[in-house]
Scaffold this active site. Structure first.
Site, short mmCIF file in Angstrom:
data_model
loop_
_atom_site.label_atom_id
_atom_site.label_comp_id
_atom_site.label_asym_id
_atom_site.label_seq_id
_atom_site.Cartn_x
_atom_site.Cartn_y
_atom_site.Cartn_z
N SER A 109 0.85 -1.51 0.29
CA SER A 109 -0.40 0.25 0.18
C SER A 109 1.11 0.81 0.06
O SER A 109 1.75 1.45 0.75
CB SER A 109 -0.95 0.14 0.95
OG SER A 109 -1.13 1.41 1.78
N TYR A 133 -1.33 6.30 -5.16
CA TYR A 133 -2.92 6.46 -5.56
C TYR A 133 -2.51 8.25 -6.63
O TYR A 133 -1.37 8.42 -7.18
CB TYR A 133 -3.49 7.36 -3.89
CG TYR A 133 -4.54 6.47 -3.85
CD1 TYR A 133 -5.18 5.92 -3.38
CD2 TYR A 133 -3.99 6.09 -2.38
CE1 TYR A 133 -6.07 5.36 -3.39
CE2 TYR A 133 -4.61 5.51 -1.47
CZ TYR A 133 -6.02 4.64 -2.00
OH TYR A 133 -6.67 3.62 -0.60
N THR A 159 -4.80 2.35 -7.62
CA THR A 159 -6.66 2.50 -7.49
C THR A 159 -7.33 3.71 -7.40
O THR A 159 -7.01 4.81 -7.76
CB THR A 159 -6.67 2.05 -5.65
OG1 THR A 159 -5.38 1.44 -4.96
CG2 THR A 159 -7.97 1.82 -4.88
N LYS A 231 -6.90 -1.18 -9.70
CA LYS A 231 -8.42 -1.69 -8.61
C LYS A 231 -9.49 -0.92 -8.31
O LYS A 231 -9.24 0.35 -8.40
CB LYS A 231 -6.38 -1.94 -7.30
CG LYS A 231 -7.78 -2.22 -6.04
CD LYS A 231 -7.28 -1.68 -5.69
CE LYS A 231 -7.48 -2.62 -3.85
NZ LYS A 231 -8.02 -1.69 -2.99
N HIS A 255 -13.13 -1.89 -2.44
CA HIS A 255 -12.17 -1.18 -1.25
C HIS A 255 -12.52 -2.32 0.19
O HIS A 255 -12.84 -1.54 0.97
CB HIS A 255 -12.61 -0.10 -0.98
CG HIS A 255 -10.99 0.59 -0.67
ND1 HIS A 255 -10.33 1.27 -1.98
CD2 HIS A 255 -10.73 1.11 0.21
CE1 HIS A 255 -9.38 2.02 -0.76
NE2 HIS A 255 -9.72 1.52 0.09
N GLY A 287 -12.23 -9.15 -1.65
CA GLY A 287 -13.79 -8.59 -1.02
C GLY A 287 -13.92 -10.00 -0.95
O GLY A 287 -14.79 -10.79 -1.24
C1 FNR Z 1 -7.95 -1.36 2.50
N1 FNR Z 1 -8.05 -0.90 1.22
C2 FNR Z 1 -7.27 -0.25 0.36
N2 FNR Z 1 -6.70 0.06 -0.93
C3 FNR Z 1 -5.56 0.41 -1.16
O1 FNR Z 1 -5.10 0.66 -2.57
N3 FNR Z 1 -5.24 1.28 -0.87
C4 FNR Z 1 -4.89 0.91 0.46
O2 FNR Z 1 -4.36 1.68 1.03
C5 FNR Z 1 -5.91 0.87 1.37
N4 FNR Z 1 -6.23 0.22 2.81
C6 FNR Z 1 -7.12 -0.56 3.58
C7 FNR Z 1 -6.82 -0.58 5.14
C8 FNR Z 1 -7.82 -1.77 5.51
C9 FNR Z 1 -7.61 -1.72 6.95
C10 FNR Z 1 -8.36 -2.21 4.70
C11 FNR Z 1 -9.25 -2.83 5.22
C12 FNR Z 1 -8.73 -1.79 3.22
C13 FNR Z 1 -8.63 -2.35 0.18
C14 FNR Z 1 -7.98 -3.15 -0.02
O3 FNR Z 1 -7.53 -3.68 -1.19
C15 FNR Z 1 -9.17 -4.41 -0.14
O4 FNR Z 1 -10.06 -4.08 -1.49
C16 FNR Z 1 -9.92 -5.03 0.58
O5 FNR Z 1 -9.67 -4.70 1.90
C17 FNR Z 1 -10.30 -6.28 0.48
O6 FNR Z 1 -11.49 -6.70 0.77
P1 FNR Z 1 -10.99 -8.02 2.59
O7 FNR Z 1 -10.31 -8.43 1.55
O8 FNR Z 1 -10.70 -7.11 3.47
O9 FNR Z 1 -12.79 -8.54 3.08
#
Ligand code: FNR
Length: 360
Positions: A109, A133, A159, A231, A255, A287
């Site tokens: 990330s 980003y 993203t 994404k 997300h 997800g």
């Molecule tokens: C995220 N997600 C996310 N996505 C991204 O592109 N950059 C980021 O910094 C973050 N940060 C982030 C923090 C936290 C705490 C969560 C739970 C999620 C989204 C992540 O990449 C992903 O899309 C989801 O977490 C997928 O779903 P599940 O596996 O958590 O159900």
């Protein structure tokens, strides 16, 4: 004290909920608004049933696959999530070691609490993509792209579902912020000149550029030779645009339900996207993946690979590198068993002998 064996991913979830500070747990668990989409990501898998076949010699199986031409040990990677040091002291460095050991893909990330240099040093041979980003200050994006390219990251994951941060009620109630000893290390000092923090909590407000549009894909392509993966795609229309703009892959993602509440579960959005893309680029999904049969369902519906977000954090919260390895091992075991019991195989990157002589 007797050690309870960790049997499934929800065991790690319970452990994390019990042991993390409440505001941290709430941040990781959060969905937007009423959390309908977050919850539907999981429920949607339970509405899908497999059609198991019998008597197909499932004595040998192979979970390996490829993403962008690189072999990984099984079709589950780590989705980019922020702030791993809140879950475990050396945070993303543990994530990097665990994914290197297991040989799968770790999407780092932008909002990591270790720098990309620290992450690469912790696991020099790991296979990694970098999540990006686009900032109002394009120079910031440009610099990080060049940095990760030089460090050996193999793809950029752009993203596109965060023009603004979704409304996560508990984070507002808790006034969630990164504690002072933690930093978004990749941007040490960069934003301070502008006197703005980062978009997500402790991350400066208004740094992300909400005006980004499809033409910026060309801008990004002009900066880098790395493959680009978008994404956050949820419709066939945007999937078609992604193909037309020459990107190498898309991640069907909402997300984790943290952005638009009311959008579809990702597994429900997958089919129209796979139908439209017709194999022209790779389609991945994240997800709600919590079991091996969830992985099998996503692959059966056309995903090349899936990624886990929160379950990886629970693994870290349990035991750092070892905890994440355990999470991945359990998912791998469950996936292998589901494939065999359903006599369905969507993997086997180099060894085509899996379930030989059987049409799917
Ligand atoms: C995220 N997600 C996310 N996505 C991204 O592109 N950059 C980021 O910094 C973050 N940060 C982030 C923090 C936290 C705490 C969560 C739970 C999620 C989204 C992540 O990449 C992903 O899309 C989801 O977490 C997928 O779903 P599940 O596996 O958590 O159900």
């Amino acid at each position: 004290c007797t050690k309870m064996p960790m049997v499934c991913l929800t065991d790690f979830e319970e452990y994390a909920k019990e042991h993390l500070p409440k505001a941290t747990w709430d941040y990781y668990a959060a969905g937007a608004d009423e959390c309908c989409t977050r919850d539907d990501n999981l429920l949607a898998y339970k509405r899908i049933r497999l059609r198991p076949r019998m008597l197909r010699d499932v004595s040998v199986s192979d979970t390996r696959t490829t993403v962008l031409g690189t072999e990984i040990s099984f079709p589950v990677g780590i989705a980019p999530t922020a702030f791993h040091c809140l879950a475990w002291p050396d945070g993303e460095m543990s994530t990097a070691r665990a994914t290197e050991a297991v040989n799968t893909c770790y999407i780092t990330s932008t909002y990591s609490t270790c720098s990309v240099e620290e992450i690469v040093a912790a696991a020099p041979n790991g296979y990694r993509w970098f999540q990006l980003y686009v900032y109002r200050n394009r120079k910031v994006s440009e610099q990080i792209v060049h940095r990760v390219e030089a460090l050996g990251y193999k793809a950029l994951v752009l993203t596109v579902d965060v023009p603004y941060t979704g409304k996560r009620r508990n984070d507002i109630r808790n006034q969630f912020r990164l504690p002072p000893h933690l930093k978004v290390k990749n941007f040490d000092g960069v934003f301070e000149q502008e006197n703005s923090g980062l978009e997500e909590y402790g991350v400066p407000p208004n740094t992300l550029d909400p005006s980004i549009s499809w033409k910026d894909i060309y801008w990004l392509q002009s900066l880098t030779r790395l493959p680009i993966i978008i994404k956050g795609i949820l419709t066939k229309e945007d999937a078609e645009l992604a193909v037309e703009h020459g990107v190498q892959g898309i991640i069907v993602s909402n997300h984790g339900g943290r952005q638009l509440d009311g959008g579809p579960a990702t597994i429900d959005a997958l089919l129209e996207i796979v139908d439209t893309v017709q194999g022209r680029i790779e389609v991945y999904l994240d997800g709600g993946i919590r079991t091996g049969s969830d992985v099998l369902k996503a692959l059966a519906l056309g995903a090349k690979c899936v990624f886990i977000g929160r379950p990886a954090i629970w693994g870290l919260a349990y035991k750092g590198e070892e905890g994440l390895r355990e999470v991945l091992q359990i998912l791998n075991d469950e996936f292998r068993l589901s494939m065999a019991l359903a006599a369905r195989c969507y993997t086997g990157s180099t060894d085509k002998s899996i379930y030989p002589n059987q049409s799917q």
